[in-house]
Design an enzyme around this catalytic site. Structure first.
Site, PDB file in Angstrom:
ATOM      1  CG  ASN A  10      -1.727   1.220   1.398  1.00  0.00           C
ATOM      2  OD1 ASN A  10      -1.763   2.072   0.498  1.00  0.00           O
ATOM      3  ND2 ASN A  10      -2.397   1.351   2.532  1.00  0.00           N
ATOM      4  CE  LYS A  12      -0.092   3.076   4.823  1.00  0.00           C
ATOM      5  NZ  LYS A  12       0.042   3.142   6.267  1.00  0.00           N
ATOM      6  CG  HIS A  98      -5.668   1.893   5.315  1.00  0.00           C
ATOM      7  ND1 HIS A  98      -5.215   2.778   6.271  1.00  0.00           N
ATOM      8  CD2 HIS A  98      -4.661   0.999   5.123  1.00  0.00           C
ATOM      9  CE1 HIS A  98      -3.987   2.427   6.632  1.00  0.00           C
ATOM     10  NE2 HIS A  98      -3.632   1.356   5.964  1.00  0.00           N
ATOM     11  CD  GLU A 100      -2.730   5.334   6.942  1.00  0.00           C
ATOM     12  OE1 GLU A 100      -2.713   5.345   5.700  1.00  0.00           O
ATOM     13  OE2 GLU A 100      -1.807   4.844   7.633  1.00  0.00           O
ATOM     14  CD  GLU A 168      -3.161  -2.453   7.272  1.00  0.00           C
ATOM     15  OE1 GLU A 168      -2.082  -2.693   6.741  1.00  0.00           O
ATOM     16  OE2 GLU A 168      -3.806  -1.406   7.067  1.00  0.00           O
ATOM     17  N   GLY A 174       3.059   2.109  10.824  1.00  0.00           N
ATOM     18  CA  GLY A 174       4.080   3.145  10.695  1.00  0.00           C
ATOM     19  C   GLY A 174       4.826   3.468  11.976  1.00  0.00           C
ATOM     20  CB  SER A 214       5.536  -2.117  12.024  1.00  0.00           C
ATOM     21  OG  SER A 214       5.202  -0.763  12.320  1.00  0.00           O
TER      22      SER A 214
HETATM   23  P1  13P Z   1       3.319   0.228   7.644  1.00  0.00           P
HETATM   24  O1  13P Z   1       3.822  -1.032   6.996  1.00  0.00           O
HETATM   25  O2  13P Z   1       4.059   1.458   7.178  1.00  0.00           O
HETATM   26  O3  13P Z   1       3.236   0.096   9.125  1.00  0.00           O
HETATM   27  O4  13P Z   1       1.813   0.465   7.128  1.00  0.00           O
HETATM   28  C1  13P Z   1       0.907  -0.580   7.199  1.00  0.00           C
HETATM   29  C2  13P Z   1      -0.309  -0.187   6.453  1.00  0.00           C
HETATM   30  O5  13P Z   1      -1.052   0.687   6.873  1.00  0.00           O
HETATM   31  C3  13P Z   1      -0.584  -0.865   5.176  1.00  0.00           C
HETATM   32  O6  13P Z   1      -1.868  -0.623   4.734  1.00  0.00           O
END
Ligand code: 13P
Length: 253
Positions: A10, A12, A98, A100, A168, A174, A214
């Site tokens: 992803n 983002k 997601h 976010e 997740e 992150g 992560s």
């Molecule tokens: P990270 O791998 O940067 O922690 O992000 C995970 C994520 O949100 C994938 O959709």
């Protein structure tokens, strides 16, 4: 049961044309050199790069996905993108719900459910995301929150063929922090039970449940070898060719 492991990136809101194309070409070349990998690769760039990444991936077994879609086919929805548009440009997958988007755009389970139905009707497979916040984990509500998210955001028409779930934990995204392998397996097993009740045992047993938060080359094997973990949804580490590929290789692919 054979569930094909998915290694999904992803991206983002990252990458301009030059770096996005370079990243996609790098991934394509590595995947080609793996011959016939037994895992399925997926990359989900921002909308602006879908077309050029599609070209850059030509000839490589890497699927293309988007990071969101509207629930309507077309119409007066300024700034939105329909699932038909994504299908038209060469996507086979779309990430929905997601954390976010749930946080930044107040997306509800009901909205995600509508989007998932529309995406499936357009011929896209969905990657529906769930996961608890730190506060919810600390108050012992992880399973309860994930159960509600599955019941609310996964449509009754979901099947193992058109839907992938991604667990997740919000606090692991992150941050470099991860749950223990035991914690991940416990949530994935619980999610599969809820899926079995909702969609029937056969679908639940075949449906892939990815872990995200992560994931990096050094912890890939630990998570991907768990019984109910069928792949990874990767953010930060998917922006580097070497790390993205090493996650698959370290997990044995
Ligand atoms: P990270 O791998 O940067 O922690 O992000 C995970 C994520 O949100 C994938 O959709």
């Amino acid at each position: 049961m054979a569930r094909k492991t998915m290694i999904a990136g992803n991206w983002k809101m990252n990458c301009l044309s030059a770096d996005g194309i370079e990243l996609a070409k790098g991934i394509a070349s590595e995947v080609k050199s793996m011959g016939k990998p037994e895992c399925e690769f997926l990359v989900c760039p921002p909308f602006t790069l879908l077309s050029s990444v599609k070209k850059a991936l030509r000839g490589a077994k890497v699927a293309l996905g988007a990071q969101d879609a509207h629930f309507n086919v077309k119409g007066a929805h300024t700034g939105d993108i329909s699932p038909e548009m994504l299908k038209d440009i060469g996507c086979t997958y779309v990430i929905l719900g997601h954390s976010e988007r749930r946080a930044d755009h107040k997306e509800s389970n009901e909205l995600i459910n509508k989007k998932a139905i529309a995406a499936n009707q357009a011929g896209l497979k969905t990657v529906i995301c769930i996961g608890e916040t730190l506060e919810e984990r600390d108050s012992g509500k992880t399973i309860e929150v994930c159960t509600q998210q599955i019941l609310g955001s996964v449509p009754d028409s979901a099947t193992a063929a058109n839907t992938v779930i991604a667990y997740e934990p919000v606090w692991a995204i992150g941050t470099g922090k991860t749950p223990t392998a035991n914690d991940v397996e416990e949530v994935h097993a619980a999610v599969r039970k809820v899926l079995a009740k909702k969609l029937g045992k056969a679908n639940a047993n075949k449906m892939r449940i990815l872990y995200g938060g992560s994931v990096k080359p050094s912890n890939a094997k630990e998570f991907l070898s768990l019984e109910d973990v069928d792949g990874a949804l990767i953010g930060g580490a998917s922006l580097k060719v070497a790390d993205f590929i090493a996650i698959a290789k370290n997990a044995g692919f």
